[in-house]
Write a protein that holds these residues in place. Structure first.
Motif, PDB file in Angstrom:
ATOM      1  N   LEU A 283       0.862  -1.179   0.000  1.00  0.00           N
ATOM      2  CA  LEU A 283       0.000   0.000   0.000  1.00  0.00           C
ATOM      3  C   LEU A 283       0.898   1.228   0.000  1.00  0.00           C
ATOM      4  O   LEU A 283       1.744   1.379   0.884  1.00  0.00           O
ATOM      5  CB  LEU A 283      -0.900  -0.013   1.238  1.00  0.00           C
ATOM      6  N   LYS A 284       0.742   2.081  -1.012  1.00  0.00           N
ATOM      7  CA  LYS A 284       1.494   3.342  -1.033  1.00  0.00           C
ATOM      8  C   LYS A 284       0.477   4.467  -1.075  1.00  0.00           C
ATOM      9  O   LYS A 284      -0.390   4.496  -1.948  1.00  0.00           O
ATOM     10  CB  LYS A 284       2.373   3.427  -2.279  1.00  0.00           C
ATOM     11  N   LEU A 285       0.589   5.390  -0.121  1.00  0.00           N
ATOM     12  CA  LEU A 285      -0.346   6.515  -0.073  1.00  0.00           C
ATOM     13  C   LEU A 285       0.358   7.762  -0.591  1.00  0.00           C
ATOM     14  O   LEU A 285       1.423   8.116  -0.107  1.00  0.00           O
ATOM     15  CB  LEU A 285      -0.819   6.733   1.371  1.00  0.00           C
ATOM     16  N   HIS A 286      -0.209   8.370  -1.602  1.00  0.00           N
ATOM     17  CA  HIS A 286       0.367   9.590  -2.169  1.00  0.00           C
ATOM     18  C   HIS A 286      -0.565  10.748  -1.863  1.00  0.00           C
ATOM     19  O   HIS A 286      -1.702  10.763  -2.331  1.00  0.00           O
ATOM     20  CB  HIS A 286       0.507   9.479  -3.693  1.00  0.00           C
ATOM     21  N   ARG A 287      -0.092  11.692  -1.064  1.00  0.00           N
ATOM     22  CA  ARG A 287      -0.902  12.888  -0.844  1.00  0.00           C
ATOM     23  C   ARG A 287      -0.681  13.843  -2.010  1.00  0.00           C
ATOM     24  O   ARG A 287       0.433  14.022  -2.467  1.00  0.00           O
ATOM     25  CB  ARG A 287      -0.457  13.588   0.455  1.00  0.00           C
ATOM     26  N   VAL A 288      -1.735  14.431  -2.492  1.00  0.00           N
ATOM     27  CA  VAL A 288      -1.601  15.474  -3.511  1.00  0.00           C
ATOM     28  C   VAL A 288      -2.017  16.772  -2.834  1.00  0.00           C
ATOM     29  O   VAL A 288      -3.155  16.899  -2.389  1.00  0.00           O
ATOM     30  CB  VAL A 288      -2.507  15.189  -4.724  1.00  0.00           C
ATOM     31  N   TYR A 289      -1.083  17.698  -2.703  1.00  0.00           N
ATOM     32  CA  TYR A 289      -1.373  18.914  -1.945  1.00  0.00           C
ATOM     33  C   TYR A 289      -1.841  20.034  -2.860  1.00  0.00           C
ATOM     34  O   TYR A 289      -1.427  20.126  -4.011  1.00  0.00           O
ATOM     35  CB  TYR A 289      -0.127  19.361  -1.175  1.00  0.00           C
ATOM     36  N   SER A 290      -2.685  20.881  -2.318  1.00  0.00           N
ATOM     37  CA  SER A 290      -3.158  22.035  -3.074  1.00  0.00           C
ATOM     38  C   SER A 290      -2.454  23.286  -2.542  1.00  0.00           C
ATOM     39  O   SER A 290      -1.819  23.272  -1.493  1.00  0.00           O
ATOM     40  CB  SER A 290      -4.666  22.190  -2.894  1.00  0.00           C
ATOM     41  N   PHE A 291      -2.607  24.368  -3.296  1.00  0.00           N
ATOM     42  CA  PHE A 291      -2.060  25.661  -2.905  1.00  0.00           C
ATOM     43  C   PHE A 291      -2.507  26.016  -1.479  1.00  0.00           C
ATOM     44  O   PHE A 291      -1.709  26.436  -0.643  1.00  0.00           O
ATOM     45  CB  PHE A 291      -2.556  26.704  -3.908  1.00  0.00           C
ATOM     46  N   LEU A 292      -3.800  25.791  -1.193  1.00  0.00           N
ATOM     47  CA  LEU A 292      -4.316  26.153   0.135  1.00  0.00           C
ATOM     48  C   LEU A 292      -3.747  25.274   1.242  1.00  0.00           C
ATOM     49  O   LEU A 292      -3.627  25.715   2.378  1.00  0.00           O
ATOM     50  CB  LEU A 292      -5.840  26.103   0.154  1.00  0.00           C
ATOM     51  N   ASP A 293      -3.390  24.020   0.910  1.00  0.00           N
ATOM     52  CA  ASP A 293      -2.719  23.186   1.921  1.00  0.00           C
ATOM     53  C   ASP A 293      -1.441  23.874   2.396  1.00  0.00           C
ATOM     54  O   ASP A 293      -1.117  23.884   3.583  1.00  0.00           O
ATOM     55  CB  ASP A 293      -2.352  21.809   1.345  1.00  0.00           C
ATOM     56  N   TYR A 294      -0.695  24.438   1.424  1.00  0.00           N
ATOM     57  CA  TYR A 294       0.564  25.118   1.792  1.00  0.00           C
ATOM     58  C   TYR A 294       0.293  26.417   2.550  1.00  0.00           C
ATOM     59  O   TYR A 294       0.915  26.691   3.575  1.00  0.00           O
ATOM     60  CB  TYR A 294       1.410  25.384   0.541  1.00  0.00           C
ATOM     61  N   ILE A 295      -0.654  27.205   2.041  1.00  0.00           N
ATOM     62  CA  ILE A 295      -0.964  28.485   2.687  1.00  0.00           C
ATOM     63  C   ILE A 295      -1.479  28.250   4.111  1.00  0.00           C
ATOM     64  O   ILE A 295      -1.046  28.878   5.069  1.00  0.00           O
ATOM     65  CB  ILE A 295      -2.013  29.268   1.861  1.00  0.00           C
ATOM     66  N   MET A 296      -2.402  27.295   4.270  1.00  0.00           N
ATOM     67  CA  MET A 296      -2.966  27.028   5.592  1.00  0.00           C
ATOM     68  C   MET A 296      -1.952  26.374   6.510  1.00  0.00           C
ATOM     69  O   MET A 296      -2.091  26.398   7.727  1.00  0.00           O
ATOM     70  CB  MET A 296      -4.212  26.151   5.461  1.00  0.00           C
ATOM     71  N   GLY A 297      -0.942  25.782   5.906  1.00  0.00           N
ATOM     72  CA  GLY A 297       0.141  25.204   6.702  1.00  0.00           C
ATOM     73  C   GLY A 297       1.103  26.265   7.201  1.00  0.00           C
ATOM     74  O   GLY A 297       2.047  25.964   7.925  1.00  0.00           O
ATOM     75  N   GLY A 298       0.887  27.512   6.768  1.00  0.00           N
ATOM     76  CA  GLY A 298       1.733  28.596   7.293  1.00  0.00           C
ATOM     77  C   GLY A 298       2.762  29.138   6.317  1.00  0.00           C
ATOM     78  O   GLY A 298       3.647  29.900   6.701  1.00  0.00           O
ATOM     79  N   CYS A 299       2.671  28.772   5.038  1.00  0.00           N
ATOM     80  CA  CYS A 299       3.615  29.308   4.050  1.00  0.00           C
ATOM     81  C   CYS A 299       3.361  30.805   3.846  1.00  0.00           C
ATOM     82  O   CYS A 299       2.235  31.224   3.618  1.00  0.00           O
ATOM     83  CB  CYS A 299       3.449  28.572   2.716  1.00  0.00           C
ATOM     84  N   GLN A 300       4.425  31.602   3.971  1.00  0.00           N
ATOM     85  CA  GLN A 300       4.325  33.047   3.774  1.00  0.00           C
ATOM     86  C   GLN A 300       4.736  33.387   2.338  1.00  0.00           C
ATOM     87  O   GLN A 300       5.693  32.830   1.814  1.00  0.00           O
ATOM     88  CB  GLN A 300       5.279  33.780   4.724  1.00  0.00           C
ATOM     89  N   ILE A 301       4.001  34.317   1.729  1.00  0.00           N
ATOM     90  CA  ILE A 301       4.393  34.759   0.384  1.00  0.00           C
ATOM     91  C   ILE A 301       4.971  36.163   0.507  1.00  0.00           C
ATOM     92  O   ILE A 301       4.284  37.090   0.954  1.00  0.00           O
ATOM     93  CB  ILE A 301       3.194  34.710  -0.576  1.00  0.00           C
ATOM     94  N   HIS A 302       6.250  36.276   0.159  1.00  0.00           N
ATOM     95  CA  HIS A 302       6.917  37.580   0.284  1.00  0.00           C
ATOM     96  C   HIS A 302       6.881  38.300  -1.053  1.00  0.00           C
ATOM     97  O   HIS A 302       7.255  37.747  -2.084  1.00  0.00           O
ATOM     98  CB  HIS A 302       8.360  37.411   0.751  1.00  0.00           C
TER      99      HIS A 302
END
Length: 558
Positions: A283-302
């Motif tokens: 069993l291999k689980l592949h998460r596919v992340y969206s832009f909002l996953d990164y933003i909500m995870g705390g990614c700052q855009i400078h």
């Protein structure tokens, strides 16, 4: 999974939502004299008034109530009417579908909007001239493939299955059904047939988690093993029930297997154990992340802006100058800066922006600079909020001499270096957007191409807005939409990071339309960068419930 995708060469890119469609039919007409119809469904889409085949299901032998395993995948646009047509045919042999009327079992027209609005659409099939095809119906299920689930790759085998054939061994295949909340069953996957083998090893297969279990680990999955019959009368070997949670136990080294049971044998035979065992081998689980996953995870855009102060802009004291400060209405530089900056500032918690200039002679020695802070503080080029950038711009104009040439490579290299520092931190905490505002074609095209190729390896997107009425044809090269941008030595960009638009294309539209157009590709560029680096969103998913799926061997997919 949503990605930004340019719809037209000139129009703004839109956010695309992927939709999966699954089809089944009931009470199909029986066209065959000796045995039942062998149905197949063709999906047609309307393009410029013409119906064209998009895809088709497999053929199911001798079955008037087929449930097809094929999944149709489509892009869904809320703002468009997307006309679809499903046509059901009785297929003879392996040759492609003829248009013979006697093979046509019925069709139905609808829009993708109708299907997604109903989620499950049941419609009667119609023959030519709107006649009903008896009591035949088609059912279409729609599921949005959203960014927060990804997909799983499963590998199954079985041991000691019951032998159903007289002169050879069984030809087993496995079916997995999801049990919905209303107790209906939805086919998720049907494996290939393994001929003459009571210990089959089926090919690994991938399936999205939304279709496997609607992202609910404890949802029941009904699994059936059959002995394949070429006439479509498959013999039942046995069944078992599983959940995705059970399957995930394999990751901690546990053996995951199920007894394959035939309920009839269980009732009749006293010492019946099972009709074989089905084993999950991987069993291999592949998460596919969206832009909002990164933003909500705390990614700052400078956000950084770079402004063209070359002489071709005209003397700022003259009302014809592109840098003229009109007390009643902002000039094109300010309009573009404010439109794009106002959106970016929502993604930067400290609301401080770097503001740079190029192509001017600057104090105190009035030497030409292609990379200076417009607040004249080389130690800290940041301004407070967008208003701070506007004030710094207005204050610096009287102090500098507009000069030339139009060199932008130094600023791109500077930003790429800053971004590379952030890129060395192996988390998704920071991404950069550089907005370059210029009134003409760049002079240092070769150096700029080289700089963009280098920058494409860093967490950085570049937006270039052409201000004024110059001929910007050569600038289109930098926007890789028409082809891949290459350095002078021929090295291609790792990813397309540049978006170029002339401001005049939006003169009559609102500045918001300009921002929408130039920022539309940024979400996919952010996701592409972090995915390529195999970087997951940071863990503090602020204010979000913890994801349902525990990370099992998660590998962000490219």
């Amino acid at each position: 999974y949503t990605t930004a995708s340019p719809r037209t060469a000139s129009g703004p890119a839109t956010c695309v939502t992927k939709v999966e469609l699954r089809v089944s039919c009931k009470a199909l007409l029986d066209r065959d004299t000796l045995n039942k119809s062998d149905p197949c469904v063709i999906l047609m889409v309307q393009n410029d008034g013409q119906w064209i085949e998009l895809d088709r299901t497999e053929v199911i032998k001798s079955n008037l109530h087929p449930v097809f395993g094929k999944v149709f995948s489509l892009d869904y646009y809320f703002e468009e009417v997307q006309k679809l047509r499903f046509e059901v045919y009785d297929i003879h042999g392996t040759h492609s579908i003829g248009t013979r009327d006697d093979d046509f079992l019925g069709g139905v027209e609808c829009t993708l909007g109708q299907i997604v609005a109903q989620k499950k659409m049941v419609k009667p099939l119609l023959l030519k001239y709107g006649k009903y095809a008896g009591k035949s119906t088609i059912t279409v299920h729609a599921e949005e493939i959203s960014g927060n689930n990804g997909y799983v790759e499963l590998s199954f085998c079985a041991k000691k299955l019951d032998d159903k054939d007289l002169f050879s061994k069984s030809d087993p295949f496995l079916e997995i059904y999801r049990i919905n909340d209303d107790e209906t069953e939805q086919l998720v996957y049907r494996t290939e047939v393994i001929k003459n083998n009571l210990n089959p090893v089926w090919e690994p297969f991938k399936v999205s988690l939304i279709s496997l279990c609607s992202c609910d680990e404890d949802r029941k999955l009904k699994c059936l093993v059959w002995d394949h019959d070429s006439r479509g009368k498959h013999d039942f070997i046995g069944e078992f029930y599983a959940t995705f949670r059970e399957m995930q136990k394999i990751s901690s080294g546990n053996k995951v297997s199920w007894d394959c049971m035939n309920p009839k044998y269980k009732q009749k035979k006293r010492n019946y154990k099972n009709s074989g065992v089905v084993i999950l081998t991987d069993l291999k689980l592949h998460r596919v992340y969206s832009f909002l996953d990164y933003i909500m995870g705390g990614c700052q855009i400078h956000f950084t802006v770079a402004i063209d102060f070359t002489a071709s802009n005209g003397d700022p004291r003259n009302s014809c100058s592109l840098h003229y400060i009109n007390p009643y209405q902002p000039n094109e530089y300010l309009k573009a800066l404010i439109a794009v900056g106002e959106i970016c500032q929502d993604y930067d918690s400290d609301k401080r922006f770097s503001a740079l200039g190029f192509g001017a002679r600057i104090p105190p020695n009035y030497e030409v600079s292609h990379d200076f802070a417009i607040n004249f503080n080389p130690e800290d080029d940041e301004c407070e909020e967008i208003q701070g950038v506007v004030e710094a711009y207005q204050n610096c104009l009287p102090k500098i001499q507009l000069y030339g040439p139009t060199n932008v490579a130094p600023i791109i290299n500077r930003l790429a270096k800053v971004a590379a520092g952030d890129g060395n931190i192996k988390d998704a905490s920071r991404y950069h957007i550089l907005l370059i505002l210029t009134d003409g074609v760049v002079t240092d095209m070769a150096d700029t191409r080289e700089a963009i190729v280098r920058a494409s390896y860093q967490p950085l997107s570049i937006i270039i807005v052409g201000v004024g009425n110059a001929d910007f044809t050569d600038m289109q090269i930098l926007d890789g939409d028409d082809g891949v941008l290459r350095s002078p030595k021929g090295e291609p960009v790792l990813r397309d990071i540049v978006q170029f638009v002339p401001f005049r294309d939006f003169k009559t539209a609102s500045p918001a339309a300009l921002a929408k157009c130039v920022l539309a590709e940024v979400p996919s560029q952010v996701v592409e960068y972090f995915s390529h680096k195999a970087i997951s969103p940071m863990s503090p998913m602020r204010d979000l419930p913890t994801p349902i799926l525990s990370p099992v061997a998660t590998t962000p997919t490219e």
